[in-house]
Design a protein around this motif. Sequence first.
Motif, PDB file in Angstrom:
ATOM      1  N   ASP A 176       0.783  -1.239   0.000  1.00  0.00           N
ATOM      2  CA  ASP A 176       0.000   0.000   0.000  1.00  0.00           C
ATOM      3  C   ASP A 176       0.817   1.292   0.000  1.00  0.00           C
ATOM      4  OD1 ASP A 176      -2.164  -1.686   0.122  1.00  0.00           O
ATOM      5  OD2 ASP A 176      -2.483  -1.433   2.278  1.00  0.00           O
ATOM      6  N   GLU A 177       2.084   1.241   0.406  1.00  0.00           N
ATOM      7  CA  GLU A 177       2.856   2.482   0.536  1.00  0.00           C
ATOM      8  C   GLU A 177       3.563   2.819  -0.784  1.00  0.00           C
ATOM      9  OE1 GLU A 177       4.097   5.751   1.206  1.00  0.00           O
ATOM     10  OE2 GLU A 177       3.227   4.938   3.067  1.00  0.00           O
ATOM     11  N   PRO A 178       3.190   3.929  -1.426  1.00  0.00           N
ATOM     12  CA  PRO A 178       3.793   4.273  -2.726  1.00  0.00           C
ATOM     13  C   PRO A 178       5.172   4.935  -2.615  1.00  0.00           C
ATOM     14  CG  PRO A 178       2.122   5.889  -2.144  1.00  0.00           C
ATOM     15  CD  PRO A 178       2.086   4.842  -1.072  1.00  0.00           C
ATOM     16  N   ASP A 179       5.464   5.540  -1.466  1.00  0.00           N
ATOM     17  CA  ASP A 179       6.722   6.269  -1.289  1.00  0.00           C
ATOM     18  C   ASP A 179       7.814   5.301  -0.817  1.00  0.00           C
ATOM     19  OD1 ASP A 179       8.854   7.894  -0.475  1.00  0.00           O
ATOM     20  OD2 ASP A 179       7.528   9.488   0.226  1.00  0.00           O
ATOM     21  N   VAL A 180       8.816   5.100  -1.664  1.00  0.00           N
ATOM     22  CA  VAL A 180       9.885   4.154  -1.348  1.00  0.00           C
ATOM     23  C   VAL A 180      10.626   4.555  -0.074  1.00  0.00           C
ATOM     24  CG1 VAL A 180      12.068   3.166  -2.164  1.00  0.00           C
ATOM     25  CG2 VAL A 180      10.172   3.495  -3.757  1.00  0.00           C
ATOM     26  N   ARG A 181      10.791   5.859   0.126  1.00  0.00           N
ATOM     27  CA  ARG A 181      11.485   6.314   1.331  1.00  0.00           C
ATOM     28  C   ARG A 181      10.727   5.926   2.597  1.00  0.00           C
ATOM     29  NH1 ARG A 181      12.018  12.492  -0.329  1.00  0.00           N
ATOM     30  NH2 ARG A 181       9.881  11.947  -0.887  1.00  0.00           N
ATOM     31  N   GLU A 182       9.415   6.034   2.545  1.00  0.00           N
ATOM     32  CA  GLU A 182       8.610   5.634   3.700  1.00  0.00           C
ATOM     33  C   GLU A 182       8.693   4.127   3.935  1.00  0.00           C
ATOM     34  OE1 GLU A 182       6.748   7.446   6.069  1.00  0.00           O
ATOM     35  OE2 GLU A 182       8.088   8.933   5.179  1.00  0.00           O
ATOM     36  N   LYS A 187      10.027   0.014   7.469  1.00  0.00           N
ATOM     37  CA  LYS A 187      10.567  -1.346   7.527  1.00  0.00           C
ATOM     38  C   LYS A 187      11.630  -1.454   8.615  1.00  0.00           C
ATOM     39  CE  LYS A 187      12.876  -4.840   4.619  1.00  0.00           C
ATOM     40  NZ  LYS A 187      14.170  -4.918   5.357  1.00  0.00           N
ATOM     41  N   ALA A 188      12.503  -0.445   8.699  1.00  0.00           N
ATOM     42  CA  ALA A 188      13.562  -0.450   9.716  1.00  0.00           C
ATOM     43  C   ALA A 188      12.980  -0.421  11.119  1.00  0.00           C
ATOM     44  CB  ALA A 188      14.497   0.739   9.502  1.00  0.00           C
TER      45      ALA A 188
END
Length: 215
Positions: A176-182, A187-188
């Motif tokens: 669901d999250e489109p922003d790779v940075r998010e 994830k971390a």
Amino acid sequence: MIFGKLLPREGNFFELFNQHANHIVAAAHAFARLVHHYNDPQLREKYNVEVDTAESAADQVTREVNRLLHTTFITPIDREQIHSLINTMDDVADLMQDAAETMALYDVRRMTDEIVRLTDLCVKSCERLKDAVALLDDIGDAKTAAAALKTCEEIDQLESDADRVMRSAMSKLFRDEPDVREVIKLKAIYELLETVTDKCEDVAKLIEGVILENS
């Protein structure tokens, strides 16, 4: 015979274990307050400092235990068990601090439901760890040993719960999250929090080993 009487015996290891467990719980509660008040920058900083303070206090206890290991001739349980137990407990406190620092370093902007759920499981795991540690100095009593083992089983169940929450969180995040940075940031955080429960489980396994060998 006189020489033996002059050698340091026992030390204060169980009390130090209890002190360290108290600092772990303090770090966990401070982190939970950080999560619940994350939208307030001033409170966020306040609770970050509280996590750091608890982790620093835990480090001091760890150093004292390791110092005592080198100066105590007779220890209440095996030396390697003491060393492994205190250092694995210290890993729990370190991970709570790592999670708080990672939120700040990665400039995490929002808390997700999954972070809240994992944080709650971390707090419960740390509290049960404290309960199990408190029973160590009386494991010669069969009822106390049984209670400690039951508490360790509860820690194991909490770790399993955290693992399920993390798997679900990861699935949702990548779906669901489109922003790779998010994705990278969250994830971390998810992984660090799940690892807290892993380390609590590691402590529980060490306690089970102590009980089985000494009760």
